[in-house]
Design an enzyme around this catalytic site. Sequence first.
Site, PDB file in Angstrom:
ATOM      1  N   GLY A  49       0.812  -1.216   0.000  1.00  0.00           N
ATOM      2  CA  GLY A  49       0.000   0.000   0.000  1.00  0.00           C
ATOM      3  C   GLY A  49       0.842   1.260   0.000  1.00  0.00           C
ATOM      4  O   GLY A  49       2.025   1.232  -0.340  1.00  0.00           O
TER       5      GLY A  49
ATOM      6  N   GLU B   1       3.372   6.493  -7.953  1.00  0.00           N
ATOM      7  CA  GLU B   1       3.469   6.242  -9.399  1.00  0.00           C
ATOM      8  C   GLU B   1       4.267   4.979  -9.722  1.00  0.00           C
ATOM      9  O   GLU B   1       4.038   4.341 -10.744  1.00  0.00           O
ATOM     10  CB  GLU B   1       4.118   7.448 -10.094  1.00  0.00           C
ATOM     11  CG  GLU B   1       3.151   8.597 -10.327  1.00  0.00           C
ATOM     12  CD  GLU B   1       1.884   8.141 -11.052  1.00  0.00           C
ATOM     13  OE1 GLU B   1       1.990   7.522 -12.119  1.00  0.00           O
ATOM     14  OE2 GLU B   1       0.784   8.389 -10.535  1.00  0.00           O
TER      15      GLU B   1
ATOM     16  N   HIS C 147       4.195   2.143  -8.078  1.00  0.00           N
ATOM     17  CA  HIS C 147       3.267   1.007  -8.011  1.00  0.00           C
ATOM     18  C   HIS C 147       2.330   1.004  -9.226  1.00  0.00           C
ATOM     19  O   HIS C 147       2.028  -0.053  -9.777  1.00  0.00           O
ATOM     20  CB  HIS C 147       2.388   1.093  -6.759  1.00  0.00           C
ATOM     21  CG  HIS C 147       3.131   0.947  -5.469  1.00  0.00           C
ATOM     22  ND1 HIS C 147       3.353   1.994  -4.614  1.00  0.00           N
ATOM     23  CD2 HIS C 147       3.704  -0.131  -4.884  1.00  0.00           C
ATOM     24  CE1 HIS C 147       4.020   1.573  -3.554  1.00  0.00           C
ATOM     25  NE2 HIS C 147       4.254   0.290  -3.699  1.00  0.00           N
TER      26      HIS C 147
ATOM     27  N   GLN D  17       7.997  -9.256   7.907  1.00  0.00           N
ATOM     28  CA  GLN D  17       9.213  -8.744   7.273  1.00  0.00           C
ATOM     29  C   GLN D  17       9.756  -7.504   7.975  1.00  0.00           C
ATOM     30  O   GLN D  17      10.698  -6.875   7.493  1.00  0.00           O
ATOM     31  CB  GLN D  17       9.002  -8.505   5.781  1.00  0.00           C
ATOM     32  CG  GLN D  17       8.054  -7.382   5.412  1.00  0.00           C
ATOM     33  CD  GLN D  17       7.716  -7.396   3.936  1.00  0.00           C
ATOM     34  OE1 GLN D  17       6.954  -8.220   3.464  1.00  0.00           O
ATOM     35  NE2 GLN D  17       8.273  -6.457   3.175  1.00  0.00           N
TER      36      GLN D  17
ATOM     37  N   GLY E  48       8.862  -4.619  -8.432  1.00  0.00           N
ATOM     38  CA  GLY E  48       9.692  -3.483  -8.829  1.00  0.00           C
ATOM     39  C   GLY E  48      11.174  -3.795  -8.712  1.00  0.00           C
ATOM     40  O   GLY E  48      11.604  -4.487  -7.781  1.00  0.00           O
TER      41      GLY E  48
ATOM     42  N   LYS F 298      13.309  -1.705  -7.897  1.00  0.00           N
ATOM     43  CA  LYS F 298      13.922  -0.899  -6.822  1.00  0.00           C
ATOM     44  C   LYS F 298      14.408  -1.827  -5.707  1.00  0.00           C
ATOM     45  O   LYS F 298      15.483  -1.648  -5.161  1.00  0.00           O
ATOM     46  CB  LYS F 298      12.951   0.137  -6.270  1.00  0.00           C
ATOM     47  CG  LYS F 298      13.678   1.072  -5.302  1.00  0.00           C
ATOM     48  CD  LYS F 298      12.841   2.202  -4.850  1.00  0.00           C
ATOM     49  CE  LYS F 298      11.967   1.839  -3.696  1.00  0.00           C
ATOM     50  NZ  LYS F 298      12.716   1.466  -2.474  1.00  0.00           N
ATOM     51  N   ASP F 299      13.579  -2.825  -5.374  1.00  0.00           N
ATOM     52  CA  ASP F 299      13.992  -3.838  -4.395  1.00  0.00           C
ATOM     53  C   ASP F 299      14.630  -4.981  -5.175  1.00  0.00           C
ATOM     54  O   ASP F 299      14.054  -6.064  -5.309  1.00  0.00           O
ATOM     55  CB  ASP F 299      12.769  -4.326  -3.611  1.00  0.00           C
ATOM     56  CG  ASP F 299      12.159  -3.218  -2.786  1.00  0.00           C
ATOM     57  OD1 ASP F 299      12.526  -3.069  -1.624  1.00  0.00           O
ATOM     58  OD2 ASP F 299      11.308  -2.487  -3.331  1.00  0.00           O
TER      59      ASP F 299
ATOM     60  N   GLN G 142      15.242  -8.332  -3.520  1.00  0.00           N
ATOM     61  CA  GLN G 142      13.955  -8.997  -3.279  1.00  0.00           C
ATOM     62  C   GLN G 142      13.454  -9.690  -4.548  1.00  0.00           C
ATOM     63  O   GLN G 142      12.978 -10.837  -4.512  1.00  0.00           O
ATOM     64  CB  GLN G 142      12.927  -7.966  -2.799  1.00  0.00           C
ATOM     65  CG  GLN G 142      11.496  -8.489  -2.751  1.00  0.00           C
ATOM     66  CD  GLN G 142      10.521  -7.479  -2.214  1.00  0.00           C
ATOM     67  OE1 GLN G 142      10.352  -7.363  -1.013  1.00  0.00           O
ATOM     68  NE2 GLN G 142       9.853  -6.739  -3.088  1.00  0.00           N
TER      69      GLN G 142
HETATM   70  O1  PAF Z   1       7.969  -4.941  -1.937  1.00  0.00           O
HETATM   71  C1  PAF Z   1       7.008  -4.968  -1.155  1.00  0.00           C
HETATM   72  O2  PAF Z   1       6.161  -4.054  -1.129  1.00  0.00           O
HETATM   73  C2  PAF Z   1       6.869  -6.134  -0.199  1.00  0.00           C
HETATM   74  O3  PAF Z   1       8.107  -6.595   0.247  1.00  0.00           O
HETATM   75  C3  PAF Z   1       6.022  -7.287  -0.769  1.00  0.00           C
HETATM   76  C4  PAF Z   1       6.679  -7.921  -1.973  1.00  0.00           C
HETATM   77  C5  PAF Z   1       4.637  -6.781  -1.139  1.00  0.00           C
HETATM   78  C6  PAF Z   1       5.859  -8.387   0.295  1.00  0.00           C
HETATM   79  O4  PAF Z   1       5.244  -7.893   1.443  1.00  0.00           O
END
Ligand code: PAF
Length: 265
Positions: free
Chosen positions: A31, A35, A37, A61, A147, A149-150, A153
């Site tokens: 949430g 832009e 997202h 997390q 994204g 950016k991470d 991840q």
């Molecule tokens: O990147 C994020 O916003 C979060 O780490 C995700 C992938 C939604 C998991 O909670």
Amino acid sequence: MLIARTKKNLQEAVRVWKSGGARIGFVPTMGALHEGHISLMNLCKTRADRTIASIFVNPTQFAPHEDFDRYPRLEEQDCIKLEDAGVDMVYLPSAGEIYEDGMEPRVTPGKAAEGLESDFRPHFFGGVVNVVERLFSHVQPDIAIFGEKDYQQLEVIREMTAAHDMGIEIVGAPIIRDDHGLALSSRNAYLSPAELAIARQMNVILYEAARGTITPEAAADKLLEAGFHKIDYVASRWGRMLAAAWLGKTRLIDNVAVGTACPGS
Ligand code: PAF
């Protein structure tokens, strides 16, 4: 736009769409949508027949000292943005819905999780794979967008999806930046005007390191000179130059492709 708060309601809609042959796209978020997202939603719409977004601020997390409690929660505004973006359904599960069988992880992060973020947030990728695996099992998408950016991840999720043969295509979406090159992030909302001006130096310095004009160590020094208070890392991996640094209580991350110049330089 449909709103589902339970797995049951979510899956009823997904079942109908799948029985009509639709390819299901999924964009998980926490949430506080910006832009960046919305660009993920737009990419998803080009790659799938139906786009489902989720909003869930995932407790597993965040470490106890991190910003879980102050993380912005803007459900009503977020839903308007998703509807305007043409998203077909938003999934807004409670923690009970996601962790119905307890918070014990059902999957663990692989090699991509080693180093970088894990050196400073050792709990983080465990929590991410825990929630993403559960969200995937609820939504059962054909494709999911994350994204760049991470970046770490994204690599961790790619690895998890492949290791467990989930049959979900994982797609990375380019970073969206403001007019000064600052990567858009929900956490930018925490920055004071003075901090924002410093934050906007991060991408410029990263591009210098990415071009090889300065070393990652020199980039870390430059970030400190620019006004960052603490540098967690500046390092090169996956063909990206990645950094994480603190401005007051706010931790920012960013990365750029190795070899590229700062746009406009
Ligand atoms: O990147 C994020 O916003 C979060 O780490 C995700 C992938 C939604 C998991 O909670």
